[in-house]
Every structure is written in C-alpha cells, then in structure tokens.
Motif scaffolding. Sequence first.
Motif, PDB file in Angstrom:
ATOM      1  N   ARG A 176      -0.246   9.144  -1.766  1.00 47.46           N
ATOM      2  CA  ARG A 176      -1.504   9.572  -1.190  1.00 47.46           C
ATOM      3  C   ARG A 176      -1.715   8.954   0.188  1.00 47.46           C
ATOM      4  N   GLU A 177      -2.438   9.678   1.028  1.00 45.27           N
ATOM      5  CA  GLU A 177      -2.800   9.146   2.326  1.00 45.27           C
ATOM      6  C   GLU A 177      -3.992   8.224   2.153  1.00 45.27           C
ATOM      7  N   MET A 178      -3.960   7.078   2.838  1.00 40.30           N
ATOM      8  CA  MET A 178      -5.034   6.105   2.716  1.00 40.30           C
ATOM      9  C   MET A 178      -6.344   6.658   3.242  1.00 40.30           C
ATOM     10  N   PHE A 179      -6.293   7.373   4.368  1.00 44.19           N
ATOM     11  CA  PHE A 179      -7.490   7.948   4.961  1.00 44.19           C
ATOM     12  C   PHE A 179      -7.158   9.359   5.426  1.00 44.19           C
ATOM     13  N   SER A 180      -8.136  10.256   5.301  1.00 35.87           N
ATOM     14  CA  SER A 180      -7.901  11.656   5.622  1.00 35.87           C
ATOM     15  C   SER A 180      -7.577  11.867   7.092  1.00 35.87           C
ATOM     16  N   PHE A 181      -8.115  10.981   7.984  1.00 36.94           N
ATOM     17  CA  PHE A 181      -7.864  11.157   9.406  1.00 36.94           C
ATOM     18  C   PHE A 181      -6.502  10.613   9.813  1.00 36.94           C
ATOM     19  N   TYR A 182      -5.841   9.891   8.899  1.00 39.76           N
ATOM     20  CA  TYR A 182      -4.547   9.285   9.227  1.00 39.76           C
ATOM     21  C   TYR A 182      -3.459  10.093   8.540  1.00 39.76           C
ATOM     22  N   ARG A 218       4.965  -0.927   7.114  1.00 36.97           N
ATOM     23  CA  ARG A 218       5.497  -1.048   5.757  1.00 36.97           C
ATOM     24  C   ARG A 218       4.942  -2.253   5.012  1.00 36.97           C
ATOM     25  N   TYR A 219       4.478  -3.283   5.747  1.00 38.96           N
ATOM     26  CA  TYR A 219       4.010  -4.497   5.088  1.00 38.96           C
ATOM     27  C   TYR A 219       2.508  -4.744   5.229  1.00 38.96           C
ATOM     28  N   PHE A 220       1.840  -4.021   6.093  1.00 41.43           N
ATOM     29  CA  PHE A 220       0.383  -4.176   6.184  1.00 41.43           C
ATOM     30  C   PHE A 220      -0.216  -2.841   6.601  1.00 41.43           C
ATOM     31  N   GLY A 221      -1.524  -2.682   6.331  1.00 34.03           N
ATOM     32  CA  GLY A 221      -2.151  -1.403   6.617  1.00 34.03           C
ATOM     33  C   GLY A 221      -3.658  -1.523   6.668  1.00 34.03           C
ATOM     34  N   PHE A 222      -4.326  -0.443   6.267  1.00 41.43           N
ATOM     35  CA  PHE A 222      -5.783  -0.410   6.335  1.00 41.43           C
ATOM     36  C   PHE A 222      -6.417  -1.432   5.397  1.00 41.43           C
ATOM     37  N   LEU A 223      -5.773  -1.689   4.270  1.00 39.63           N
ATOM     38  CA  LEU A 223      -6.312  -2.689   3.355  1.00 39.63           C
ATOM     39  C   LEU A 223      -6.257  -4.082   3.973  1.00 39.63           C
ATOM     40  N   ALA A 234      -9.274  -4.299   6.103  1.00 39.11           N
ATOM     41  CA  ALA A 234     -10.451  -4.499   5.248  1.00 39.11           C
ATOM     42  C   ALA A 234     -10.527  -5.941   4.760  1.00 39.11           C
ATOM     43  N   ALA A 235      -9.373  -6.532   4.400  1.00 39.92           N
ATOM     44  CA  ALA A 235      -9.355  -7.932   3.964  1.00 39.92           C
ATOM     45  C   ALA A 235      -9.790  -8.862   5.097  1.00 39.92           C
ATOM     46  N   LEU A 236      -9.323  -8.577   6.321  1.00 38.67           N
ATOM     47  CA  LEU A 236      -9.714  -9.395   7.478  1.00 38.67           C
ATOM     48  C   LEU A 236     -11.210  -9.305   7.723  1.00 38.67           C
ATOM     49  N   ALA A 237     -11.760  -8.076   7.681  1.00 35.47           N
ATOM     50  CA  ALA A 237     -13.195  -7.905   7.900  1.00 35.47           C
ATOM     51  C   ALA A 237     -14.011  -8.590   6.807  1.00 35.47           C
ATOM     52  N   ARG A 244       3.156  -6.677  -0.029  1.00 41.96           N
ATOM     53  CA  ARG A 244       2.030  -6.149   0.755  1.00 41.96           C
ATOM     54  C   ARG A 244       0.714  -6.787   0.327  1.00 41.96           C
ATOM     55  N   MET A 245       0.509  -6.927  -0.990  1.00 43.64           N
ATOM     56  CA  MET A 245      -0.735  -7.522  -1.460  1.00 43.64           C
ATOM     57  C   MET A 245      -0.805  -9.003  -1.118  1.00 43.64           C
ATOM     58  N   ALA A 246       0.339  -9.703  -1.152  1.00 41.65           N
ATOM     59  CA  ALA A 246       0.348 -11.115  -0.767  1.00 41.65           C
ATOM     60  C   ALA A 246      -0.081 -11.283   0.690  1.00 41.65           C
ATOM     61  N   ILE A 247       0.366 -10.386   1.570  1.00 43.09           N
ATOM     62  CA  ILE A 247      -0.052 -10.437   2.975  1.00 43.09           C
ATOM     63  C   ILE A 247      -1.548 -10.202   3.099  1.00 43.09           C
TER      64      ILE A 247
END
Length: 531
Positions: free
Chosen positions: A294-300, A332-337, A340-343, A412-415
């Motif tokens: 699945r795509e994380m966001f519809s605009f991406y 491949r190792y980081f993304g929109f999540l 979100a974690a940083l924010a 990815r989740m560890a990052i």
Amino acid sequence: MNDYSLLIKKDLWTVKNHIKEIKNNPKRLIPYLLGLLWIGSLVFSTMIRIKHGPTETQVSLGPQVTGAVFTVLMTVLLLYNTYRGTVESATFFSMGDVHFLFPAPVPPKKILLYSMLKQTLQQFFLYGIVIFALTPTILQGTRLNLHYVHLFYLGYITPILLMAPLNFLIFLIGSKYKLQSGLQKGILGLAAAALLYIAIIVIQSGGTAAGLLRGLNAPFINYLPIVGWGKAAFMAPLTRYSPFSTIAVIMQLILLAALILLSYRTADDYYEDVLGATEKRELRKRQKKGLEKREMFSFYKKKQVTVREAGTGPQALVWKARVESSRVDLHRYFGFLTIAALATGLGVGYMAGRFPAGVVPLYVTNGIAAYLLFIFSAWQNRFTEWGKPYIYLMPGSPLQKITAVNLQDIIRMAINVLVLNLALLLWIKADLVTVGTMVLFVISFYAITLLSGFITRAVFPDAIDQKALFPLFMMLQIILLLLPGLAAGGIMAFIFRTPLAFFQGVVLANAVIILIMLALSSKIYNYVEWR
C-alpha cells in the motif's frame, strides 16, 4: 421465494463445507473451545462487576463519561461512513459472490436485498462481541439495570447496523442524480457544526472537563436520529429508564427497514457500482495480506525502482522487502513514519520541558508507542507471509526464512523509535542507558509479534478461523506474549525499586520469548508447511 431459497442454499453449503473441514480435523475445535472459555470469563467478570458495583463517586461520574464517549464515537463513525458514501459504495459482496451470483438466474435486486439482510443479521451478533468485551470496563463506573439490558445492547448495535445501508443509499442517490458535491458539502457542514458545538462548550465551561461532559450529554442530543436515538436506549439501564428509550429503538428499527427498502427500490442498475467497490475492497485485502504494497499517502505515488541485484533463497525475501519499501516510501530505511516520530518526539519533549517531570514523559511516550505497535502488529499477523505457499518451496532453514521475512520491518521500526527518543532528548535529560533501554523496550514488543507470525499460521490455518476468532487470537497474544514481560518487569521493579528496572525486565523477558520461538521454529515450521 425460490430465488431466495437458492441464495440460502449457497450459504448453507458454505457452512456445511466448513463443518466438514472441522470434522476431518477435530483439532480445529480447540480455538472455538478457547473462544467459549473467553466468553465465559467475560460473563464471570461482568457478573462480579454487577454484584460488587462501583463506588458512589464513580457512579456520579461514570455515566457521564460513558455517554460522552458514545456520542463522540458514534458521531465520528456516522460522519465517516456518510462522507465515504459520496466517494465509493459500500459493498455487501466478495469477488466470488459477484462472479457467481450475478450470472445466476436471480434478479440482481433480490441478490442485493438478501445480501443486505444477511449482513445486518451477521453484524447484529458479531459486533455485539465488542460491547460484550467492554461491559466489564463500563461497569467499573456505572450500575447496570438488568431489566433494561436489551435496550443497552440495541442502543449500541442499531447505529452500527444503519451505517452500511446509509452509505450505500448515499452513493446510489449521489451517482444517480449527480449530487455528490452537494452531499459532501452537507456532510462537511454537519462535521463543522459538531466541532463548533464542542468549541462553544469548551469556551463556556472555561475548558473544564465537567463542562465538556455536560455538553456532550445535553438532553437534546437524545432526540437526534441515529446517534441520539441510539444513545437514549444505550444509557437507559445505566441512568434512568424512560418510555422514550423504547420509542427510540423502534424508530431506529423503522429507519433501518426504510433504508434497506429505499436502497432496494433505488438500485435499478448497480452492477458496475458494486463491481468497482468490490474490486477496491479486494485490493485493500491484498494490501493487508502483503500481496500488494500500500501507498503510505495518496499524494505520494509509487516510484520506479531499478533492482541492480537480488539475493537467492531467504535473501530474496530481504531484497523484496527493500524494493517494496523503496517504492512506496521516502527511503528503504526511513519514511513518513520517521517524520511522524520526529514530530511526536519534539512535541512531547517541548510540552514536557514546560512542566518538568524528570524522565517520566520518556517512559510514558515509549510505553504508549510499545502498546500501539503491539496491537497493530498483532493485527497484521493475520496476514502474515506464512500464508503464501511459495515460502515453503524456497531453500533455506526456517530460522533463515523467519529472519529474512521480518528483518527489514524491524530495522525500519528501530530507526523510527531511535528518532523518537533522540527528539525527546532535546528537552528531557536522560542518560544513554535509559534511552537504550527505551529503544529496546519498544522494539522488543514489535519484534515479538512479528516473529510469532509463523505460530499464528499454525494455530489459525483457515481464513474463516482467522476472521471469526480474531478476538480470541488477540487474547492469546496478550496472555502468551504480553503478560510474561509485564510480570518480569514488575518483579525487577520490586527488587531494584526503580522504574527503569521495570523496562529492563520486560526487555529481558521478551528476548527470552523470542529466543524460545526461534529455537522451536523448525518443529513449528514443519507443522505449518502446506496447511
């Protein structure tokens, strides 16, 4: 009537085949027996709560909180389902139903009516499990009058039963008369009015929780269709019965019958709409199962990724996960999540800095993150990679395959968790041992549910079992994977008298459970193969 008898026979054949499968393999009765045991424990817990009852302080506040939560939850669900009806149709079919039923010598409108009635009957019982499981929690702050317990159930279930036919009818009317834009504006207007009402309540009450509760339990809400009528019946055994509670249930049932009948009358040519909606639902199912990323966001939009090399055996699974992550996310190792974690870390850290509380916000934030990851990853385990036959044909040991399937997700989740905690460190003073413990604490819960995917396949090999017994599966996940860590953490905290020892004990227990699962992977893997 013969048309409906054909549809009934089709469903009876499905049930009969499932019973034959259980008869051929009696071990599959075990999950159902455990499900009955779980329901029995809920009944026992409910009776204990009714017998002892809450304190007077709890009774004075509990009904207000319950009523406010009911109002907000049902309003959100109603607005979501109605707005969704302006975009896509609710579907009462699977692709198998579409291909099998529509060529059948049965009028399409009769198929629709039968399917709507069947889904309504199914939801009447299946969604009842949710309120049944929540009843002990509700009774912690309220008293339940058993004389009107039927209103308690009907008040909860009738708004839910109304949502699918209402969604379908909105789609039909919007498509037939080109009213999608107007309906969307009307629904958004209702949502804005609800938010404005809440804002006025907050301002008038000075931002107090008591004022907000009074506003969400205002008497006029009970006279609003769907949400209000449902609440009037739902709250009758928790507060005080009035004749309007019974009238509200009757009006809900009349409205349900009217929506189904109106949908039947309006749906003259709806095959293409049903086919499109069903295909979209099948795509979402494939995405959940991992067959489609699945795509994380519809605009991406999905990116084109050049695969320069690929591994063999279990390593191919690692490359597959990397390519999929690169296509639908930023990297491949980081993304929109990760963003979100940083924010979240910056926001929580800033608020914690204004109200100094030591490292408690660090503990709370990571505790919530671990809980959410445990719940959502446990849900995804129903759609594990182990349901795909090709994985059993691939060369390699079970340990290699288990590691390859989950390695990319864990990295990815560890990052993401590391970014969350580093952002918190900008505002909260904590040593590296504490931060490292928090990262391992969250990741251990995520890893333990992912790595248990092959066990899920062993216990629930059939798709019908996975869907029908999902509450039982969640209970087993909590008992076998969550409680041991909590117990070990409690013992460590009691011995060393520090909150950090609790998290270290949980990490240790989770590590032991992971090692046990991996050590037994060969035996479990051989049991799962080809099931």
